[in-house]
Design an enzyme around this catalytic site. Structure first.
Site, short mmCIF file in Angstrom:
data_model
loop_
_atom_site.label_atom_id
_atom_site.label_comp_id
_atom_site.label_asym_id
_atom_site.label_seq_id
_atom_site.Cartn_x
_atom_site.Cartn_y
_atom_site.Cartn_z
CB SER A 3 -8.16 3.61 2.65
OG SER A 3 -7.28 3.01 3.58
CE LYS A 38 -3.88 2.00 2.63
NZ LYS A 38 -4.72 1.86 3.84
CB SER A 93 -8.31 0.93 5.68
OG SER A 93 -9.00 2.15 5.59
#
Lengths: 478, 100
Positions: A149, A74, A173
């Site tokens: 996210s 990420k 997330s």
């Protein structure tokens, strides 16, 4: 191929790390034009790292538990020499001079970093639509978001571009995008994994964790990540048990709490059906289901949005156009330069949260909002303390709906925030929690079962998740 | 709890505290959005929390502090490498001391 298949075949010499890496890079080249899971692909660096693993094997040196395993990171997690933007314009072009501890541990275990994945800017969102660099599409239905996210990491795994990925979870997330993409996503106990090098959103909640194509893969990655790090004062000095062995353990006799509050109004009927079928499958394997009460659940969204935004407003104060990242400098004074930089560099949701967080911390409002929310956080923790005296894990839906369409919740911040209603309480209580795929909806959209355990009891959580996985084997969509 | 009025002037005040330059259109839009969110979070006021201690952090009791010993960090070159503007051995910023 799952994480353990790749690593074990590389260790036995049946597959080279270079071939495993090339396969991942080919999948990215073939699929990512349509899906946009990646913000940066580290092709040359990945192949060089893979060849170095193969060289060490040829020399007879021992290899790590993730030998040759491609991993996507990420883009809120720092990677030395690779761009790290948090999907924000304010960090466009930023190249960290160091690896996050989580990344350093993956590399030390001989995993291969193939690229950086898309997210909601600074991890603020639940759909990956808040990225400054474009949306990520759900491979099960490209008209839908992958959640967020950590949407890019979820899609990298769901579409078979990498067998595992790192995400970060502040309020859901990792778990919500895992649920919406049919992947396994695990948020460890707060403090289990070092946050050093994770771009901070809300420091009392943020936690790095793995996505993987199977439960055992998530367990193996977590065993590499877990453990005390002197660079993160909040990392816990606690023994890490054999998490992979836990994936094969019997669940007979385990007590599974089923909270009424998580099956109430707002839950899509099809999601409820899938989750109930998963609970029946656990019961067939010998788990004992018990209804439990988590009475403060409905206050979690409000509590979270006060506390997380307050912490974010403080953490994001560092983006001032002085030391790194964007500077907008129309030859003004210092204050005007900082204000103009932040106005140009942050997107709408980030500004909204900075302002809300600054407001709840400001003179005259601190007690009514921030201190109040901290007290309600205590009540939410006590709910779980009470329940975990009666049961070993709590199971529920992860998300009230399957993957939703682009734009569906963007206009209404509270509707978007409510998509995290089932994941926020475990975040506020610091508990380990994960999403494991159960039966998809009739339209073929993935649904995840949420498994929450006591602090540091990831092993019990993994046993239950593996039992669910065995009942609902799920295939990669692409 | 009696909610405050979230209007443009409050938003501009908070934006100043947060070092965000907002134009007036943006401030008006954010005032509406923040009013909705603040109204939503006001539901916390309904809970009786008189004897409840606040949670700032979940496991503060089990976080040992490391020894306070100096150890090497980034070099000056590494620290300055990402700066938008450098002068000599430091970060360069616009003037912030008023001239006579």
């Amino acid at each position: 191929m799952h994480v353990a298949d790749v690593a074990d075949r590389v260790a036995r010499g049946e597959l080279t790390a270079e071939a495993a890496c090339a396969r991942s890079l080919e999948a990215i080249a073939a699929k990512d034009g349509a899906l946009h899971a990646f913000l940066h692909v580290a092709r040359d660096e990945a192949l060089a790292a893979a060849r170095a693993v193969d060289d060490r094997r040829r020399r007879g040196e021992p290899l790590g538990p993730l030998a040759g395993v491609p991993v996507a990171i990420k883009d809120a997690i720092c990677t030395e020499g690779l761009p790290t933007t948090a999907a924000s314009k304010i960090l466009r072009g930023y190249v960290p001079p160091y690896d996050a501890t989580a990344v350093a541990r993956l590399r030390a275990a001989d995993a291969i970093v193939v690229g950086k994945t898309n997210l909601d800017e600074f991890a603020m969102g639940s759909s990956t639509e808040n990225s400054a660099y474009g949306v990520t599409r759900n491979p099960w239905d490209p008209s839908r978001t992958p959640g967020g996210s950590s949407g890019g990491s979820a899609v990298a795994v769901a579409a078979g571009m990498a067998p595992c990925a790192l995400g970060s979870d502040t309020g859901g997330s990792i778990r919500q995008p895992a649920s919406l993409t049919g992947t396994v996503g695990l948020k460890p106990t707060y403090g289990r994994v070092s946050r050093y090098g994770l771009i901070a959103f809300a420091s009392s909640l943020d936690q790095i964790g793995p996505f993987a194509s199977d439960v055992r893969g998530a367990a193996r990655v977590l065993s590499v990540l877990a453990g005390r790090d002197p660079r993160d004062a909040t990392s816990l000095d606690a023994a890490v048990p054999d998490l992979e062995a836990a994936c094969g353990r019997e669940v007979r006799g385990l007590r599974v709490g089923v909270p009424d509050e998580y099956f109430a109004e707002g839950l899509a009927p099809e999601v409820g059906e899938s989750v109930r079928a998963a609970l029946r499958a656990l019961e067939e394997r010998g788990c004992v289901l018990r209804p439990v009460r988590l009475p403060h659940t409905s206050y979690a969204v409000a509590t979270y949005y006060v506390l997380a935004t307050a912490e974010a407003s403080s953490n994001l104060a560092r983006y001032d156009g002085v030391r790194y990242g964007l500077r907008v400098d129309p030859r003004l004074d210092l204050r005007a330069m900082i204000g103009a930089t932040r106005d140009a560099g942050f997107g709408a949701e980030v500004k909204r949260r900075i302002l809300l967080g600054t407001f709840v911390l400001s003179s005259g409002y601190y007690d009514a909002y921030y201190l109040k929310a901290q007290k309600v956080r205590t009540l939410l923790r006590r709910d779980f303390d009470d329940v975990f005296r009666e049961v070993d894990v709590v199971c529920s839906p992860v998300s009230p709906t399957p993957a939703f369409k682009f734009g569906e919740k963007l206009a209404d911040p509270i509707a978007m925030y409510l998509s995290d209603v089932y994941t926020l309480p475990a975040s506020l209580a610091g508990l380990p929690a994960m999403s494991v795929p159960c039966a998809p909806t009739r339209a073929g959209l993935p649904v995840g079962l949420h498994v929450v355990a006591r602090p540091l009891e990831e092993a019990t959580m993994l046993s239950v998740a593996a039992a669910c996985e065995a009942a609902f084997p799920c295939a990669s969509p692409l | 709890m009696a909610g405050p009025t979230i209007d443009r002037s409050l938003v501009l005040h908070v934006a100043r505290l947060a070092s965000l330059s907002l134009d007036e259109g943006e401030a008006d839009r954010l005032a509406g959005e923040l009013a909705t969110i603040v109204e939503y979070v006001a539901q916390l006021g309904a809970l009786d929390t008189r004897d409840v201690p606040p949670t700032a952090h979940v496991f503060l009791d089990r976080m040992p502090l490391r020894a306070d010993e100096p150890r090497p960090g980034l070099t000056r070159e590494q620290a300055l490498a990402q700066a938008p503007s450098v002068e000599g051995e430091g970060f360069a910023v616009p003037a912030f001391v008023e001239r006579k």
